[in-house]
Design an enzyme around this catalytic site. Sequence first.
Site, PDB file in Angstrom:
ATOM      1  N   ASP A  19      -4.115   1.368  -4.272  1.00 42.76           N
ATOM      2  CA  ASP A  19      -3.812  -0.037  -4.138  1.00 42.76           C
ATOM      3  C   ASP A  19      -4.631  -0.647  -5.115  1.00 42.76           C
ATOM      4  OD1 ASP A  19      -3.314  -2.094  -2.448  1.00 42.76           O
ATOM      5  OD2 ASP A  19      -4.958  -2.030  -1.154  1.00 42.76           O
ATOM      6  N   GLY A  20      -4.224  -1.990  -5.264  1.00 43.55           N
ATOM      7  CA  GLY A  20      -4.653  -2.662  -5.992  1.00 43.55           C
ATOM      8  C   GLY A  20      -4.123  -3.215  -7.205  1.00 43.55           C
ATOM      9  N   ASN A  21      -2.927  -2.950  -7.649  1.00 42.70           N
ATOM     10  CA  ASN A  21      -2.359  -3.098  -8.883  1.00 42.70           C
ATOM     11  C   ASN A  21      -2.220  -4.724  -9.074  1.00 42.70           C
ATOM     12  OD1 ASN A  21      -1.943  -0.342  -8.975  1.00 42.70           O
ATOM     13  ND2 ASN A  21      -0.079  -0.481  -8.540  1.00 42.70           N
ATOM     14  N   ARG A  32       2.592  -8.929 -11.543  1.00 43.61           N
ATOM     15  CA  ARG A  32       2.104  -7.916 -10.723  1.00 43.61           C
ATOM     16  C   ARG A  32       2.654  -6.560 -11.181  1.00 43.61           C
ATOM     17  NH1 ARG A  32       0.314  -8.549  -5.862  1.00 43.61           N
ATOM     18  NH2 ARG A  32       1.475  -6.735  -5.154  1.00 43.61           N
ATOM     19  N   HIS A  36       1.574  -2.371 -11.961  1.00 42.68           N
ATOM     20  CA  HIS A  36       2.217  -1.226 -11.725  1.00 42.68           C
ATOM     21  C   HIS A  36       2.428  -0.365 -12.792  1.00 42.68           C
ATOM     22  CE1 HIS A  36       2.780  -3.141  -7.400  1.00 42.68           C
ATOM     23  NE2 HIS A  36       3.556  -3.795  -7.866  1.00 42.68           N
ATOM     24  N   TRP A  68       9.308  -2.680   1.305  1.00 44.90           N
ATOM     25  CA  TRP A  68      10.730  -3.349   0.905  1.00 44.90           C
ATOM     26  C   TRP A  68      10.726  -4.838   1.192  1.00 44.90           C
ATOM     27  CZ3 TRP A  68      13.954  -0.517  -1.587  1.00 44.90           C
ATOM     28  CH2 TRP A  68      14.052   0.782  -1.075  1.00 44.90           C
ATOM     29  N   ARG A  70       8.413  -6.865   0.025  1.00 44.88           N
ATOM     30  CA  ARG A  70       7.931  -7.624  -1.173  1.00 44.88           C
ATOM     31  C   ARG A  70       9.052  -8.188  -1.862  1.00 44.88           C
ATOM     32  NH1 ARG A  70       2.890  -4.488  -3.794  1.00 44.88           N
ATOM     33  NH2 ARG A  70       1.905  -3.989  -1.922  1.00 44.88           N
ATOM     34  N   LEU A 130      -0.324  22.745  -9.679  1.00 44.67           N
ATOM     35  CA  LEU A 130      -0.398  21.611  -8.742  1.00 44.67           C
ATOM     36  C   LEU A 130       0.676  21.224  -8.130  1.00 44.67           C
ATOM     37  CD1 LEU A 130      -2.235  19.180  -7.938  1.00 44.67           C
ATOM     38  CD2 LEU A 130      -1.413  17.902  -9.817  1.00 44.67           C
ATOM     39  N   ARG A 187      -8.981   6.095  -1.216  1.00 41.58           N
ATOM     40  CA  ARG A 187      -8.437   4.871  -1.238  1.00 41.58           C
ATOM     41  C   ARG A 187      -8.926   3.762  -2.181  1.00 41.58           C
ATOM     42  NH1 ARG A 187      -5.249   0.962   2.902  1.00 41.58           N
ATOM     43  NH2 ARG A 187      -4.660  -0.799   1.637  1.00 41.58           N
ATOM     44  N   SER A 195      -3.328   2.294   6.463  1.00 43.34           N
ATOM     45  CA  SER A 195      -1.954   1.823   6.205  1.00 43.34           C
ATOM     46  C   SER A 195      -1.058   2.623   6.294  1.00 43.34           C
ATOM     47  CB  SER A 195      -2.120   1.318   4.669  1.00 43.34           C
ATOM     48  OG  SER A 195      -2.916   0.199   4.521  1.00 43.34           O
ATOM     49  N   GLU A 206     -11.441  13.717   5.307  1.00 41.07           N
ATOM     50  CA  GLU A 206     -12.546  12.999   4.983  1.00 41.07           C
ATOM     51  C   GLU A 206     -12.232  11.664   4.143  1.00 41.07           C
ATOM     52  OE1 GLU A 206     -16.008  13.366   5.456  1.00 41.07           O
ATOM     53  OE2 GLU A 206     -15.536  15.320   6.767  1.00 41.07           O
TER      54      GLU A 206
HETATM   55  C1  FPP Z   1      -0.511  -1.106  -4.472  1.00 42.06           C
HETATM   56  O1  FPP Z   1      -0.850  -2.127  -5.213  1.00 42.06           O
HETATM   57  C2  FPP Z   1       0.462  -0.140  -5.233  1.00 42.06           C
HETATM   58  C3  FPP Z   1       1.770   0.216  -4.972  1.00 42.06           C
HETATM   59  C4  FPP Z   1       2.585  -0.778  -4.138  1.00 42.06           C
HETATM   60  C5  FPP Z   1       2.157   1.607  -5.196  1.00 42.06           C
HETATM   61  C6  FPP Z   1       1.857   2.226  -6.131  1.00 42.06           C
HETATM   62  C7  FPP Z   1       2.810   2.235  -7.520  1.00 42.06           C
HETATM   63  C8  FPP Z   1       2.254   2.710  -8.803  1.00 42.06           C
HETATM   64  C9  FPP Z   1       0.916   3.153  -9.208  1.00 42.06           C
HETATM   65  C10 FPP Z   1       3.698   2.297  -9.738  1.00 42.06           C
HETATM   66  C11 FPP Z   1       4.847   3.460  -9.270  1.00 42.06           C
HETATM   67  C12 FPP Z   1       4.763   4.557  -9.016  1.00 42.06           C
HETATM   68  C13 FPP Z   1       5.233   5.884  -9.452  1.00 42.06           C
HETATM   69  C14 FPP Z   1       5.161   7.169  -8.979  1.00 42.06           C
HETATM   70  C15 FPP Z   1       5.848   5.659 -10.720  1.00 42.06           C
HETATM   71  P1  FPP Z   1      -0.542  -3.443  -4.693  1.00 42.06           P
HETATM   72  O2  FPP Z   1       0.659  -4.225  -5.463  1.00 42.06           O
HETATM   73  O3  FPP Z   1      -0.491  -3.537  -3.231  1.00 42.06           O
HETATM   74  O4  FPP Z   1      -1.750  -4.422  -4.948  1.00 42.06           O
HETATM   75  P2  FPP Z   1      -2.451  -5.574  -4.365  1.00 42.06           P
HETATM   76  O5  FPP Z   1      -3.124  -5.201  -3.081  1.00 42.06           O
HETATM   77  O6  FPP Z   1      -3.828  -5.849  -5.217  1.00 42.06           O
HETATM   78  O7  FPP Z   1      -1.564  -6.718  -4.437  1.00 42.06           O
END
Ligand code: FPP
Length: 244
Positions: A19-21, A32, A36, A68, A70, A130, A187, A195, A206
């Site tokens: 989370d947090g991209n 945004r 990602h 979806w 978003r 893995l 997380r 979530s 854990e």
């Molecule tokens: C949450 O960040 C992250 C996601 C929606 C999914 C994670 C996706 C990736 C790391 C990239 C694509 C994945 C692959 C396997 C190529 P957020 O957008 O919810 O962040 P925010 O809460 O800060 O808005």
Amino acid sequence: MAVTLDMNRIPRHVAIIMDGNGRWAKGRNFSRIRGHRAGVESIRAVVRYAGQIGVKYLTLYAFSVENWNRPKREVAALMKLLRRFLEKEVDELDRNDVRLRAIGRISGLPDEVQEWIRIDEERTGNNRGLNLILALNYGGRSEIIDGVRKVAVLVGKGRMRPDDVDEESFRDFLYASDIPDPDLLIRTSGEMRVSNFLLWQISYTEIWVTQKFWPDFRERDLRRAIIDYQKRERRFGGMKASAG
Ligand code: FPP
């Protein structure tokens, strides 16, 4: 206080809510989508490190059934990123003996993504290092509902009795019944929520939360999470002692 990894107690299965991209990108005035993209670097680092230290299963929450909702542009960019990841990384994964699998409502993904999942799963299917499990179009409740539907069909056909359904047998109706439950759920970006991730499987897992945003997460963070995990005592509701 342990500050080194106990190599004899590496968690078998680590699951991560990445989370947090978006927040990472916002803080830098980036789109945004760039967040990602940066998140994919973290995936690479974590997959490499998890494989090196002997984690057997790594499950990453890459796209939820809720995602979806978003903006269209963001969903399209995520799908493109995913397709490119599956296409570009397969050689490297294969070289590193990683077996790639996907869980979720895969048939709801774009055809091209489905096709690349099929290719990658086949190409890496005999690898013994893995297991990298991507949760795609995944929801924990959907997974349970999908399982219940399969059971209902069998009961309807008289091939299973309601009494045959128990915690052990129901496992076979989940997306990947051969994968053990996660030992550790990580997380990023501080939220104390599950979530809708692996609801059935995390009963005794854990949980470890870091404030760091996913694009900042690296090997040392996974290492720290595992060291903390190794300090915990796991009871499974009973008297079982110690992590690992
Ligand atoms: C949450 O960040 C992250 C996601 C929606 C999914 C994670 C996706 C990736 C790391 C990239 C694509 C994945 C692959 C396997 C190529 P957020 O957008 O919810 O962040 P925010 O809460 O800060 O808005």
